[in-house]
Design an enzyme around this catalytic site. Sequence first.
Site, PDB file in Angstrom:
ATOM      1  N   ASP A  12       0.855  -1.190   0.000  1.00 36.02           N
ATOM      2  CA  ASP A  12       0.000   0.000   0.000  1.00 36.02           C
ATOM      3  C   ASP A  12       0.895   1.247   0.000  1.00 36.02           C
ATOM      4  O   ASP A  12       2.102   1.172   0.214  1.00 36.02           O
ATOM      5  CB  ASP A  12      -0.968  -0.029   1.201  1.00 36.02           C
ATOM      6  N   GLU A  39     -10.131   7.416   5.025  1.00 36.27           N
ATOM      7  CA  GLU A  39      -9.008   6.865   5.792  1.00 36.27           C
ATOM      8  C   GLU A  39      -8.891   7.526   7.175  1.00 36.27           C
ATOM      9  O   GLU A  39      -9.908   7.811   7.815  1.00 36.27           O
ATOM     10  CB  GLU A  39      -7.728   6.967   4.961  1.00 36.27           C
TER      11      GLU A  39
HETATM   12  C1  BGC Z   1      -5.155   3.229   0.627  1.00 37.16           C
HETATM   13  C2  BGC Z   1      -5.489   2.114  -0.333  1.00 37.16           C
HETATM   14  C3  BGC Z   1      -5.544   2.658  -1.747  1.00 37.16           C
HETATM   15  C4  BGC Z   1      -4.251   3.346  -2.073  1.00 37.16           C
HETATM   16  C5  BGC Z   1      -4.197   3.897  -3.492  1.00 37.16           C
HETATM   17  C6  BGC Z   1      -3.974   4.056   0.180  1.00 37.16           C
HETATM   18  O1  BGC Z   1      -3.854   5.213   0.956  1.00 37.16           O
HETATM   19  O2  BGC Z   1      -4.901   2.692   1.914  1.00 37.16           O
HETATM   20  O3  BGC Z   1      -6.692   1.519   0.028  1.00 37.16           O
HETATM   21  O4  BGC Z   1      -5.813   1.619  -2.632  1.00 37.16           O
HETATM   22  O5  BGC Z   1      -4.051   4.415  -1.166  1.00 37.16           O
HETATM   23  O6  BGC Z   1      -4.941   5.042  -3.648  1.00 37.16           O
END
Ligand code: BGC
Length: 609
Positions: free
Chosen positions: A267, A481
């Site tokens: 990630d 998030e």
């Molecule tokens: C998130 C992921 C996401 C990725 C790409 C990260 O901050 O945790 O779920 O797929 O960013 O955007």
Amino acid sequence: MTLDQKIGQMTQPERMHVSPSEVKRYHIGSVLSGGGSCPGDNRPVDWVAMNDAYWSASMEEDDDHLAIPVLYGVDAIHGNANVLGATIFPHNIGLGAAGDPELIERIGRITAREVRAAGVDWTFAPTLAVAQDPRWGRTYESYSEDPGVVGEYAGRIVRGLQGGGVVGAGGVGDFVGLGPEGILACAKHWVGDGGTRDGVDQGDTVVDEEELRRVHIAPYVPALEAGAMTVMVSLSSWNGEKCHAHRYLIQDVLKGEMGFGGFVVSDWNGLDPLAEDYGDAVAMAVNAGIDMVMVPEAWKAFIAALRERVERGDVPVERIDDAVERILRVKFVSGLFERGRPWGRRGANGSSFGSREHREVAREAVRKSLVLLKNEGGVLPLDKGARILVTGRGAHDRGRLCGGFTVEWQGVLGNDRIEGGTSVWEGIEAVAPGAVLGGVGGSWDVEGVGEEEGVGGTQGEGEEGDFDVAVVVIGERPYAEGLGDIREESPVRPGTNHLPAGAGVLKPYGDTLELAALHPEDLATIRGLSGRGIPVVAVLVSGRPLVVDEELAASAGFVVAWLPGSEGGGVADVLFGDFDFVGRLGMGWVGGEVLFPWGYGLRLLGSEV
Ligand code: BGC
């Protein structure tokens, strides 16, 4: 392949930080869009053009470069919602309440079609988190607190997105590829992302192995059985050990025991926190079994560090070969080599993007996801001939209905950037000629309509006698998030989020789940109306259960709408009784005095579902 070619395949920069010529020069295997990172005017045509440029660069063949198609990834987690005009489905928490696996598969198919319209082959979805604490800012990405529900959906969404048939356990040779309209799915975040202590995003999941397997690992089994070919690692830890360096979880459990033959992607900057020395962090992650590294900005440093660690013998060449073999296997099996350039593909910039037919399925999903918590005196269903005041900050705000990961990483407010679809007000207005939108003309003239306040408040001099009932749309503003967490502020480690450089502090959504404290204006609006004798039907727009004891007490009817997406009209369909409520809570309503258990939901006739 040379070592540079192999390491390039393992590298995934973000589109803002890599050009097509660099994709060729560094043999880059994949490029991604972070949330809200969109080319040109953010129309499908702009996306196809961008993908075509990357693809063409990746396919140029010469002495130093092999023609291997680059794989582009996006967060199409509730429709291809980064792109203007897309069909935007309810976030997962609402879909979990709908309890309809067949619908989930259809949503997957439509999402795939709209992703392909943008020339993209890969979505970072489904999220298979089993959220245990509503304070977690990503609760809405989770179908349910119940692993059984998440597991029941996991296979269906993968099948819908990929469009392929049923295959084996994701072991080597088990894949049957993508259907003609399919895209690659990515089960995330491996593993335990929904179980962190106090619901802290990227936090620590403190559970024994039995519970980790029973709750958090279990939904991956049907996802892999359905042919999921990629898995993303979680930024969280298990019992204090970062998942990104967890060899046991990645190499032994996922790839060994579960026989996963696809590739594992890290990630966003997930290697950075592993060690003080970046080279150490890179070696730990790759040796733990990560095959592709999402390294949005500093990808050249990653390439140099991995090369050095291989040369020093810290990372065995066999591990590199295994990673590249997995990435290439997925590219072969998914048919990427045969798909040809994005411009020429079936469905590229296709007319089904955001179409009426797609939106009708999203609207169905909205109807099925609504959960009725209270219906005092049979205030619902509403009479289409009634004089209805529609108000509250969410009444006419499609951005608010969509929540995070919509156009922008943190989502948007207002209607301008959610093209097509309907707000709750637009859905009501279409069928109830006596309805009035508070704050925008009509006899209920509400002052102070600002972006944050939206429509609502009790300041107006309404002629309450004019209304038989009020629909008040209340709840949360969009977030994503850690910024959606409910907790104290904390320092943020640069780069571990899509936060702007220099953002030193992570400001969570608030420090309480109590809506009356987070957004007191909602309660004031409800009380202002009910105090004047107008029965209120509250519609809660929220990514999670909140403490709403006072709002519930002051309302005659109470509907949980979750984050319904672009088709807010689906709320009206049910409020007027054209369809009954069928949704049930996928997460228990706890925290306040008023508790509703997991699975709770009323029907219009008054009985529980
Ligand atoms: C998130 C992921 C996401 C990725 C790409 C990260 O901050 O945790 O779920 O797929 O960013 O955007």
